[in-house]
Design a protein around this motif. Structure first.
Motif, PDB file in Angstrom:
ATOM      1  N   TYR A  28     -15.597   1.968  -9.544  1.00  0.00           N
ATOM      2  CA  TYR A  28     -14.231   2.401  -9.854  1.00  0.00           C
ATOM      3  C   TYR A  28     -13.244   1.510  -9.096  1.00  0.00           C
ATOM      4  O   TYR A  28     -13.439   1.220  -7.912  1.00  0.00           O
ATOM      5  CB  TYR A  28     -14.014   3.855  -9.458  1.00  0.00           C
ATOM      6  CG  TYR A  28     -15.040   4.801 -10.030  1.00  0.00           C
ATOM      7  CD1 TYR A  28     -14.995   5.188 -11.365  1.00  0.00           C
ATOM      8  CD2 TYR A  28     -16.080   5.287  -9.224  1.00  0.00           C
ATOM      9  CE1 TYR A  28     -15.949   6.049 -11.888  1.00  0.00           C
ATOM     10  CE2 TYR A  28     -17.033   6.150  -9.740  1.00  0.00           C
ATOM     11  CZ  TYR A  28     -16.963   6.527 -11.077  1.00  0.00           C
ATOM     12  OH  TYR A  28     -17.918   7.371 -11.598  1.00  0.00           O
ATOM     13  N   VAL A  29     -12.199   1.068  -9.792  1.00  0.00           N
ATOM     14  CA  VAL A  29     -11.174   0.214  -9.175  1.00  0.00           C
ATOM     15  C   VAL A  29     -10.101   1.106  -8.576  1.00  0.00           C
ATOM     16  O   VAL A  29      -9.431   1.863  -9.286  1.00  0.00           O
ATOM     17  CB  VAL A  29     -10.544  -0.738 -10.203  1.00  0.00           C
ATOM     18  CG1 VAL A  29      -9.506  -1.637  -9.516  1.00  0.00           C
ATOM     19  CG2 VAL A  29     -11.620  -1.581 -10.870  1.00  0.00           C
ATOM     20  N   GLY A  30      -9.942   1.035  -7.247  1.00  0.00           N
ATOM     21  CA  GLY A  30      -8.976   1.878  -6.566  1.00  0.00           C
ATOM     22  C   GLY A  30      -8.098   1.094  -5.619  1.00  0.00           C
ATOM     23  O   GLY A  30      -7.906  -0.108  -5.776  1.00  0.00           O
ATOM     24  N   GLY A  31      -7.568   1.789  -4.633  1.00  0.00           N
ATOM     25  CA  GLY A  31      -6.612   1.196  -3.716  1.00  0.00           C
ATOM     26  C   GLY A  31      -5.191   1.529  -4.141  1.00  0.00           C
ATOM     27  O   GLY A  31      -4.943   1.949  -5.273  1.00  0.00           O
ATOM     28  N   PRO A  32      -4.214   1.362  -3.239  1.00  0.00           N
ATOM     29  CA  PRO A  32      -2.826   1.709  -3.555  1.00  0.00           C
ATOM     30  C   PRO A  32      -2.275   0.994  -4.785  1.00  0.00           C
ATOM     31  O   PRO A  32      -1.564   1.597  -5.593  1.00  0.00           O
ATOM     32  CB  PRO A  32      -2.061   1.300  -2.289  1.00  0.00           C
ATOM     33  CG  PRO A  32      -3.075   1.358  -1.197  1.00  0.00           C
ATOM     34  CD  PRO A  32      -4.364   0.941  -1.831  1.00  0.00           C
ATOM     35  N   PHE A  62      -2.699 -10.684  -0.966  1.00  0.00           N
ATOM     36  CA  PHE A  62      -3.309 -10.073   0.211  1.00  0.00           C
ATOM     37  C   PHE A  62      -2.550  -8.826   0.650  1.00  0.00           C
ATOM     38  O   PHE A  62      -3.058  -8.018   1.407  1.00  0.00           O
ATOM     39  CB  PHE A  62      -3.352 -11.097   1.353  1.00  0.00           C
ATOM     40  CG  PHE A  62      -4.543 -10.949   2.245  1.00  0.00           C
ATOM     41  CD1 PHE A  62      -5.733 -11.587   1.952  1.00  0.00           C
ATOM     42  CD2 PHE A  62      -4.485 -10.160   3.380  1.00  0.00           C
ATOM     43  CE1 PHE A  62      -6.839 -11.446   2.773  1.00  0.00           C
ATOM     44  CE2 PHE A  62      -5.582 -10.010   4.207  1.00  0.00           C
ATOM     45  CZ  PHE A  62      -6.768 -10.647   3.897  1.00  0.00           C
ATOM     46  N   ASN A  63      -1.299  -8.685   0.152  1.00  0.00           N
ATOM     47  CA  ASN A  63      -0.515  -7.499   0.481  1.00  0.00           C
ATOM     48  C   ASN A  63      -0.934  -6.269  -0.316  1.00  0.00           C
ATOM     49  O   ASN A  63      -0.498  -5.163   0.003  1.00  0.00           O
ATOM     50  CB  ASN A  63       0.974  -7.774   0.223  1.00  0.00           C
ATOM     51  CG  ASN A  63       1.605  -8.582   1.333  1.00  0.00           C
ATOM     52  OD1 ASN A  63       1.720  -8.130   2.459  1.00  0.00           O
ATOM     53  ND2 ASN A  63       2.001  -9.807   1.000  1.00  0.00           N
ATOM     54  N   GLY A  64      -1.765  -6.461  -1.321  1.00  0.00           N
ATOM     55  CA  GLY A  64      -2.217  -5.321  -2.117  1.00  0.00           C
ATOM     56  C   GLY A  64      -3.603  -5.540  -2.671  1.00  0.00           C
ATOM     57  O   GLY A  64      -3.792  -5.624  -3.896  1.00  0.00           O
ATOM     58  N   PRO A  65      -4.629  -5.640  -1.831  1.00  0.00           N
ATOM     59  CA  PRO A  65      -5.994  -5.871  -2.338  1.00  0.00           C
ATOM     60  C   PRO A  65      -6.484  -4.680  -3.154  1.00  0.00           C
ATOM     61  O   PRO A  65      -6.106  -3.540  -2.907  1.00  0.00           O
ATOM     62  CB  PRO A  65      -6.814  -6.043  -1.053  1.00  0.00           C
ATOM     63  CG  PRO A  65      -6.034  -5.336   0.004  1.00  0.00           C
ATOM     64  CD  PRO A  65      -4.599  -5.515  -0.363  1.00  0.00           C
ATOM     65  N   LEU A  66      -7.313  -4.971  -4.123  1.00  0.00           N
ATOM     66  CA  LEU A  66      -7.944  -3.927  -4.926  1.00  0.00           C
ATOM     67  C   LEU A  66      -9.213  -3.474  -4.214  1.00  0.00           C
ATOM     68  O   LEU A  66      -9.978  -4.307  -3.703  1.00  0.00           O
ATOM     69  CB  LEU A  66      -8.279  -4.453  -6.321  1.00  0.00           C
ATOM     70  CG  LEU A  66      -7.126  -5.105  -7.094  1.00  0.00           C
ATOM     71  CD1 LEU A  66      -7.612  -5.604  -8.450  1.00  0.00           C
ATOM     72  CD2 LEU A  66      -5.970  -4.135  -7.250  1.00  0.00           C
ATOM     73  N   VAL A  67      -9.426  -2.191  -4.184  1.00  0.00           N
ATOM     74  CA  VAL A  67     -10.592  -1.626  -3.507  1.00  0.00           C
ATOM     75  C   VAL A  67     -11.532  -1.062  -4.561  1.00  0.00           C
ATOM     76  O   VAL A  67     -11.222  -0.057  -5.197  1.00  0.00           O
ATOM     77  CB  VAL A  67     -10.184  -0.526  -2.509  1.00  0.00           C
ATOM     78  CG1 VAL A  67     -11.415   0.042  -1.822  1.00  0.00           C
ATOM     79  CG2 VAL A  67      -9.201  -1.080  -1.482  1.00  0.00           C
ATOM     80  N   LEU A  68     -12.679  -1.723  -4.756  1.00  0.00           N
ATOM     81  CA  LEU A  68     -13.668  -1.253  -5.719  1.00  0.00           C
ATOM     82  C   LEU A  68     -14.672  -0.363  -4.998  1.00  0.00           C
ATOM     83  O   LEU A  68     -15.369  -0.823  -4.080  1.00  0.00           O
ATOM     84  CB  LEU A  68     -14.386  -2.428  -6.386  1.00  0.00           C
ATOM     85  CG  LEU A  68     -13.683  -3.078  -7.592  1.00  0.00           C
ATOM     86  CD1 LEU A  68     -12.327  -3.638  -7.203  1.00  0.00           C
ATOM     87  CD2 LEU A  68     -14.563  -4.161  -8.214  1.00  0.00           C
ATOM     88  N   ALA A  69     -14.710   0.898  -5.395  1.00  0.00           N
ATOM     89  CA  ALA A  69     -15.674   1.839  -4.824  1.00  0.00           C
ATOM     90  C   ALA A  69     -16.938   1.797  -5.663  1.00  0.00           C
ATOM     91  O   ALA A  69     -16.891   1.970  -6.891  1.00  0.00           O
ATOM     92  CB  ALA A  69     -15.093   3.240  -4.806  1.00  0.00           C
ATOM     93  N   VAL A  70     -18.078   1.580  -5.019  1.00  0.00           N
ATOM     94  CA  VAL A  70     -19.353   1.399  -5.717  1.00  0.00           C
ATOM     95  C   VAL A  70     -20.302   2.534  -5.369  1.00  0.00           C
ATOM     96  O   VAL A  70     -20.572   2.786  -4.188  1.00  0.00           O
ATOM     97  CB  VAL A  70     -19.995   0.048  -5.347  1.00  0.00           C
ATOM     98  CG1 VAL A  70     -21.293  -0.162  -6.128  1.00  0.00           C
ATOM     99  CG2 VAL A  70     -19.020  -1.094  -5.598  1.00  0.00           C
ATOM    100  N   ASP A  71     -20.800   3.217  -6.382  1.00  0.00           N
ATOM    101  CA  ASP A  71     -21.837   4.237  -6.200  1.00  0.00           C
ATOM    102  C   ASP A  71     -23.163   3.598  -6.607  1.00  0.00           C
ATOM    103  O   ASP A  71     -23.427   3.383  -7.797  1.00  0.00           O
ATOM    104  CB  ASP A  71     -21.522   5.458  -7.074  1.00  0.00           C
ATOM    105  CG  ASP A  71     -22.501   6.605  -6.828  1.00  0.00           C
ATOM    106  OD1 ASP A  71     -23.316   6.486  -5.897  1.00  0.00           O
ATOM    107  OD2 ASP A  71     -22.451   7.604  -7.573  1.00  0.00           O
ATOM    108  N   ALA A  72     -23.990   3.265  -5.611  1.00  0.00           N
ATOM    109  CA  ALA A  72     -25.236   2.535  -5.855  1.00  0.00           C
ATOM    110  C   ALA A  72     -26.390   3.253  -5.167  1.00  0.00           C
ATOM    111  O   ALA A  72     -26.772   2.927  -4.033  1.00  0.00           O
ATOM    112  CB  ALA A  72     -25.111   1.102  -5.343  1.00  0.00           C
TER     113      ALA A  72
END
Length: 732
Positions: free
Chosen positions: A501-505, A415-425
């Motif tokens: 796209y898989v993003g986040g810190p 939970f200290n580093g969740p992955l942020v998936l950006a979706v173009d839909a």
């Protein structure tokens, strides 16, 4: 160089005042302009960079910073009135604070997930405006922590609330003090200990101010100052020491002060300039990586080296002129009439002269043993893993570390580093595919939880938040990122126009590490080639530069091996207060390559330049190698000891990334000086004989002529097997 030395000697007071005026002027400029450091390592054209760009596009403007306020109770739950009421009041005050755009509270219908299952931990996410000031963030911190009590513990983390450890001045002071003790113990003269340190401090101080001004023009990390101090103190003291040591030798041989200063600058001063040039070339070789933050750190470190060299060749001669013969000890001044005693071979009779004789007598044995030791120490490099250490490696007293531990205990490490998936839909079918993808990811190994807000008809950009089961720095988290990109997302995109796209810190740090690791071999080859070319020009040889380049790579391997064992394996890291085992910061190996290659070349230049000087005089390779090793062994050993003291002191500075530099460079410099330069290089040169000095005639004519040790006789040239060395200006 002699002209510059004589001018600085004649105008010594003006030179000292000019340096003082320069420092004052630079300081005034920084006082007016301040600094503008930044910490955003990014790699272009990666999946995480595309995710960031897509999310910004969907938001319609650049997003500001955000951070978490985390609180935990030891007894009861966070929804008890004793905990809920003060934190609810704090959230309301923070919502109206200047610079805050929104606060997601756990005390709402949509914020229930922000309370842990056991009810002991909760958090609120604070989003700030893009141009929020430090004072506004500090006000939010004060509002958040004002409610802390013995029953309610509050901590903060996240990008907005991250507190980067400040450079520790105690580390600088410790390194300087140790260097002073070493110089005083070895040379038994106060001014020999004072002048190199004084020169280095002036060079590092001027460069630190210059780098602060440079931060307005170039992207520089706030670790650049500490890194520059680490490098500048080491090379600055060493460079001044080489000149001071030659000056003392000249005085003991009967030269006057002015004549000795001119001769020292015309010999050792030239070697210092050439050595500094090799360090600068190695540092600027990082520009081939074309990574903004790396470019900035390389330029900042190069500026530091340039100013320390300038201080050594201008300020130091002026100071030597002011000191006069007092650079010698009282005993040496009484015995100043003649040169130091030498044995019949031309090498000193002391410790280093005897050691040089032993290496000459058994070069195969000594060389092989040293190479085996170095290879064994470099072996852990094969398991090097780059990444970014998370807040779990910060000191336990840090609020970021406390928030990290509370989140990990209440919600899980991932939970200290969740992955942020950006979706173009853009279409309805794409939105349905995005919802199906979120359900699929929930069943993937290594995933603790998934959340995805539904997209409205007019909304084309969506976000899927994926919480791993492991911490951000874990290798398992990196493997989860790879699994999502290669095995999970591509099938979901097939037959649709959806792009994910898989993003986040966490993913961004992973991508940054992959990009740098992929470019590292090319970078090593580039600076090895540049180093080979510089040494070929300096020593008119092909074999010596080739051996030097290969051994430099081995020394870099030793540096990598040291940080892998301490920081990645965790042996001794906790005892030194450096956190738990974790990946090596992505840009550390790149900078270590540049710095270590330059420092190794320094020792090679100082060692081989003396050997070449003797080869030019006698044409006898065995004598040249022995004399060069004997006469430079002491000063190289002292210089390396000083660097180890300076680099080692930064291990305890409280910054993990700087500690990684300190450990790797201290270990590598010690072994490079004692094993590589004092054993392997002389042993190989004894075995290779006159082939050390062979250079094809056509190449000899094509290369520019650079005198590292000042005007001297034309060196002997070996024409190849079956030919005697040709000489010019020396007796046969």
């Amino acid at each position: 160089m002699s002209l510059l030395a004589r001018w600085c000697h004649r105008h010594r007071l003006a030179v000292v005042l000019a340096w003082a005026g320069l420092l004052v002027a630079l300081g005034a400029a920084v006082g007016a302009a301040g600094s503008d450091f930044g910490n955003s390592p990014t790699a272009q054209n990666t999946d995480s960079a595309k995710a960031t760009a897509l999310l910004r596009k969907g938001a319609g403007s650049a997003a500001g910073k955000s951070g978490r306020i985390v609180w935990r109770v030891e007894n009861g739950t966070v929804t008890d009135s004793a905990a809920e009421q003060p934190m609810a009041d704090a959230v309301k005050e923070i919502e109206t604070a200047p610079g805050v755009t929104s606060v997601s509270s756990p005390f709402t219908a949509t914020g229930a997930r922000q309370i842990s299952r056991d009810g002991t931990t909760a958090y609120a996410t604070v989003s700030f405006e893009e141009d929020v000031s430090d004072a506004q963030v500090a006000q939010v911190k004060q509002l958040a922590t004002a409610r802390e009590s013995a029953a309610l513990h509050i901590a903060l983390n996240g990008q907005a609330f991250t507190v980067n450890p400040e450079p520790n001045p105690v580390a600088d002071a410790m390194g300087i003090a140790l260097a002073f003790v070493v110089l005083l113990f070895v040379f038994r003269a106060l001014w020999v200990a004072v002048l190199p340190i004084m020169t280095a401090i002036v060079g590092v101080g001027g460069s630190a101010i210059a780098v602060m001004l440079l931060s307005h023009l170039v992207t520089l990390s706030d670790t650049t100052l500490t890194l520059g101090s680490l490098i500048g103190l080491g090379v600055g003291i060493d460079y001044a020491l080489f000149i001071v040591n030659r000056h003392r030798t000249n005085l003991m041989a009967g030269m006057g002060v002015g004549e000795s200063i001119a001769k020292s600058l015309d010999t050792s001063g030239r070697a210092v300039i050439f050595a500094g040039l090799t360090v600068v070339v190695a540092l600027l070789g990082m520009l081939t990586l074309n990574v903004g933050i790396i470019n900035g750190m390389a330029v900042g470190a190069a500026v530091t080296v340039v100013l320390t060299v300038l201080a050594a060749i201008t300020l130091l001669p002026a100071l030597l002129g002011l000191i006069g013969p007092r650079i010698l000890s009282r005993r040496q001044r009484r015995a100043q009439a003649g040169p130091r005693a030498q044995d019949a071979s031309g090498a000193g009779t002391g410790l280093w002269g005897r050691w040089a004789g032993r290496v000459q007598a058994r070069p195969k044995t000594f060389g092989l043993v040293a190479l085996v030791v170095l290879a064994a120490l470099a072996l852990p490099t094969l398991t090097l893993r780059l990444g970014a250490a998370d807040d779990g490696n910060l000191p336990a007293t840090s609020t970021n570390r406390q928030a990290y531990d509370m989140i990990a205990k209440g919600f899980g490490s991932g939970f200290n580093g969740p992955l942020v998936l950006a979706v173009d839909a853009p279409t309805a079918a794409d939105k349905a595919a995005a919802a199906a993808l979120a359900r699929t990811i929930e069943r993937v190994d290594g995933v603790a939880g998934v959340s995805a807000a539904p997209m409205d008809d007019g909304q084309n950009v969506g976000v899927i938040s994926v919480v791993p089961t492991t911490s951000p720095q874990s290798a398992e988290t990196s493997r989860l990122i790879d699994r999502l990109r290669s095995d999970v997302i591509p099938p979901a995109e097939q037959g649709t126009s959806m792009k994910v796209y898989v993003g986040g810190p966490t993913a961004g740090n992973d991508d940054f590490a992959s990009v740098l690791l992929g470019k590292l071999p090319l970078f090593v080859l580039v600076i090895a080639a540049l180093g080979f070319l510089l040494l070929t020009v300096a020593f008119r040889s092909l074999l010596i530069p080739a051996v030097g380049a290969l051994l430099n790579i081995l020394s870099i391997g030793v540096a990598f091996g040291a940080i892998v064992v301490v920081f990645q394996y965790g042996f001794g890291a906790s005892l030194l207060g450096l956190g738990a085992a974790g990946p090596i910061e992505s840009f550390v190996p790149v900078l270590v390559v540049g710095i270590m290659f330059g420092l190794s070349m320094d020792y090679q230049v100082f060692l081989v330049s003396r050997m070449r000087e003797e080869w030019a005089r006698t044409g006898d390779n065995q004598r040249a190698v022995r004399v060069g090793q004997a006469e430079t062994g002491k000063v190289i050993a002292v210089a390396a000891t000083i660097m180890v003291c300076v680099f080692g002191s930064f291990v305890f500075g409280g910054m993990r990334v700087i500690s990684e530099f300190g450990v790797s460079l201290a270990v590598a410099v010690a072994l490079d000086a004692l094993l590589v330069r004092m054993i392997v290089v002389p042993a190989l040169m004894h075995l290779c004989g006159r082939a050390n000095w062979w250079l094809p005639r056509s190449l000899d004519r094509a290369l520019p002529r650079v005198s590292v040790e000042g005007p001297a006789e034309e060196p002997a040239r070996w024409a190849g097997p079956g030919h005697e060395p040709e000489t010019a200006g020396i007796g046969r």
